[in-house]
Design an enzyme around this catalytic site. Sequence first.
Site, PDB file in Angstrom:
ATOM      1  N   ARG A   1      37.912  31.838  53.875  1.00  0.00           N
ATOM      2  CA  ARG A   1      38.834  31.893  55.003  1.00  0.00           C
ATOM      3  C   ARG A   1      38.149  31.673  56.355  1.00  0.00           C
ATOM      4  NH1 ARG A   1      41.050  37.516  52.756  1.00  0.00           N
ATOM      5  NH2 ARG A   1      39.011  37.355  51.762  1.00  0.00           N
TER       6      ARG A   1
ATOM      7  N   ASN B   1      42.821  49.995  51.763  1.00  0.00           N
ATOM      8  CA  ASN B   1      41.504  50.203  51.181  1.00  0.00           C
ATOM      9  C   ASN B   1      40.463  49.574  52.108  1.00  0.00           C
ATOM     10  OD1 ASN B   1      39.227  50.178  49.476  1.00  0.00           O
ATOM     11  ND2 ASN B   1      39.912  48.284  48.457  1.00  0.00           N
TER      12      ASN B   1
HETATM   13  C1  UD1 Z   1      38.479  43.469  49.784  1.00  0.00           C
HETATM   14  C2  UD1 Z   1      39.297  44.378  48.856  1.00  0.00           C
HETATM   15  C3  UD1 Z   1      40.530  44.869  49.612  1.00  0.00           C
HETATM   16  C4  UD1 Z   1      40.113  45.600  50.884  1.00  0.00           C
HETATM   17  C5  UD1 Z   1      39.198  44.715  51.743  1.00  0.00           C
HETATM   18  C6  UD1 Z   1      38.617  45.545  52.873  1.00  0.00           C
HETATM   19  C7  UD1 Z   1      38.934  43.474  46.598  1.00  0.00           C
HETATM   20  C8  UD1 Z   1      39.501  42.712  45.485  1.00  0.00           C
HETATM   21  N1  UD1 Z   1      39.699  43.629  47.677  1.00  0.00           N
HETATM   22  O1  UD1 Z   1      39.277  42.343  50.081  1.00  0.00           O
HETATM   23  O2  UD1 Z   1      41.266  45.765  48.789  1.00  0.00           O
HETATM   24  O3  UD1 Z   1      41.242  45.999  51.611  1.00  0.00           O
HETATM   25  O4  UD1 Z   1      38.113  44.192  50.963  1.00  0.00           O
HETATM   26  O5  UD1 Z   1      37.875  44.750  53.764  1.00  0.00           O
HETATM   27  O6  UD1 Z   1      37.828  43.976  46.485  1.00  0.00           O
HETATM   28  N2  UD1 Z   1      31.957  39.347  47.493  1.00  0.00           N
HETATM   29  C9  UD1 Z   1      30.931  39.063  46.641  1.00  0.00           C
HETATM   30  N3  UD1 Z   1      31.192  38.349  45.518  1.00  0.00           N
HETATM   31  C10 UD1 Z   1      32.442  37.939  45.188  1.00  0.00           C
HETATM   32  C11 UD1 Z   1      33.503  38.238  46.077  1.00  0.00           C
HETATM   33  C12 UD1 Z   1      33.232  38.957  47.209  1.00  0.00           C
HETATM   34  O7  UD1 Z   1      29.780  39.436  46.880  1.00  0.00           O
HETATM   35  O8  UD1 Z   1      32.600  37.305  44.116  1.00  0.00           O
HETATM   36  C13 UD1 Z   1      31.665  40.103  48.738  1.00  0.00           C
HETATM   37  C14 UD1 Z   1      31.968  39.326  49.993  1.00  0.00           C
HETATM   38  O9  UD1 Z   1      30.830  38.587  50.423  1.00  0.00           O
HETATM   39  C15 UD1 Z   1      32.375  40.404  50.977  1.00  0.00           C
HETATM   40  C16 UD1 Z   1      32.916  41.525  50.098  1.00  0.00           C
HETATM   41  O10 UD1 Z   1      32.478  41.243  48.777  1.00  0.00           O
HETATM   42  O11 UD1 Z   1      31.275  40.864  51.719  1.00  0.00           O
HETATM   43  C17 UD1 Z   1      34.431  41.629  50.142  1.00  0.00           C
HETATM   44  O12 UD1 Z   1      35.002  40.395  49.704  1.00  0.00           O
HETATM   45  P1  UD1 Z   1      36.254  39.728  50.403  1.00  0.00           P
HETATM   46  O13 UD1 Z   1      36.517  38.438  49.741  1.00  0.00           O
HETATM   47  O14 UD1 Z   1      36.067  39.732  51.862  1.00  0.00           O
HETATM   48  O15 UD1 Z   1      37.387  40.747  50.007  1.00  0.00           O
HETATM   49  P2  UD1 Z   1      38.744  41.036  50.812  1.00  0.00           P
HETATM   50  O16 UD1 Z   1      39.708  39.969  50.534  1.00  0.00           O
HETATM   51  O17 UD1 Z   1      38.421  41.328  52.213  1.00  0.00           O
HETATM   52 MG    MG Z   2      36.761  41.006  53.333  1.00  0.00          MG
END
Ligand code: UD1
Ligand code: MG
Length: 483
Positions: free
Chosen positions: A23, A185
Amino acid sequence: MEDVQDEHKTLDVLILAAGLGTRMRSDLAKVLHRLDGRPLINYVSKTAAALAPKKIYVVIGHQGDDVRSAVLEEFDQDLAVFVEQKQQLGTGDAVNAAREHLADRDSTLLILSGDVPMIRPETLAGLVQQHHKHRGKGSSCTILTVKLKDPTGYGRIVRDRDGLFERIVEQRDATDEQRQITEINAGIYAFDARKLFAALEKVQNNNAQGEYYLTDVPALLREAGETVAIFQHNDAYEIEGVNNRAQLADLERLLNRRTITRLMLDHGVTFIDPKSAYVSERARIGRDTVIHPNVTIEGESEIGDGCMIRSGTRITDSKVGHGVEILDNCVIVNSDIANDCTVGPMAHLRGNAKMQKGAKVGNFVELKKTTLGEGSKASHLTYLGDATIGENTNIGAGTVTCNYDGKNKHETKIGDNVRIGSDTMLVAPVEVGDGAVTGAGSVVTKDVAPNELVVGVPAKPVKRGDQNRSRQKNTEKANAKSE
Ligand code: UD1
Ligand code: MG
């Protein structure tokens, strides 16, 4: 920082930082995008280290080497364990990448998101404490939540009829009714490590994004008869996540507002227009300093008391003493300005430029890796590079240190009480002794002895004595007339 290592439980931290951040629409991994000049991942890393955990696990993937270097700016290599998530299949999969290190570990695992930068160590300490003490025996999982006016984009906390935790529903999987829930969350949790990894095996990817969600784990634990607790926080600002550039800009603005308000209320700094000034959270500004509109103060800059900084000026990683006046549209980078100096308008200081007490740099003057001594002046249209200038010396308009021969940079040394005539070219390496004078338009290719006067192209010494004597005669004549 209060010690959150329970006497019976080891505390580890795991930071999720592997995602690209689709995004953001960027080639740069999201956690490397900068807030107040620092990559997002540095904020969370610093906060994690403040909790003094046993180990900090960091899940890396996109631009992993750069993320690793950023993390290691905040804490030591021996505290860090980097695990690679090869394909980004979701937050649950990201945690799973650390399975071999953590699945059998009798510890509390605090999970942080690399994209939630403002969270404070005190808040996390509260979360861990509640996790250990919940109902007297602790819970298997404690989730950090907050109520938001606009919860769009976040996972929502679904509670049962008794108000207890039921499950987390992601925005994209939520029904219209669930989307009305304002409790979200934060993406920050304390887990019993073994129970987390056991439940993680059961996580499926049958959701709107086809991802393995970490957010499914608390409901799975609950179904298995474990207690899942909620730690509701009241500062939404700390919980803001950065998923797109609009959120990044919002956070930047909020942080800037907080910084400027703190400077006004606690430090006695005047801002003529607080909305248009930009000041780094790491900068320091003294009492009774006045900051005009459109001023930018970046990095570790330090500005003293009673200064005046006019519009359009940028100061980056520089030190400014007390009582300094910086006029409009100056750029000051990695430089040091002592008390009572005047700078600008339209001056450029860079590369470790130093102005000593009471020195003056005027319009269209550039100083690079140059020291301008106490009380010395370069008032107009001048370039001083790789130069050391003594005290009470005057550099005439249009002076240039010719410091570069196409291959190497050379130094210029100018003593105390020197008068450099307008439009003098100082061909470096060259030295001008104390009390010397150069004539207007001279091109100085050889060292000038103390008290010597040089003129012409190339500059040659002329007898100062003769000049002084004829000048003295004229003065005597004039005096005689007026008597
Ligand atoms: C996530 C939560 C959501 C919460 C929000 C808070 C999940 C499914 N959802 O959503 O409930 O409200 O955070 O900010 O967890 N990442 C990895 N590997 C992956 C995917 C993500 O390391 O395969 C890391 C990203 O780099 C990031 C973090 O995990 O730092 C969160 O991922 P992101 O895609 O931002 O989740 P949100 O959609 O924000
Ligand atoms: Mg996030």
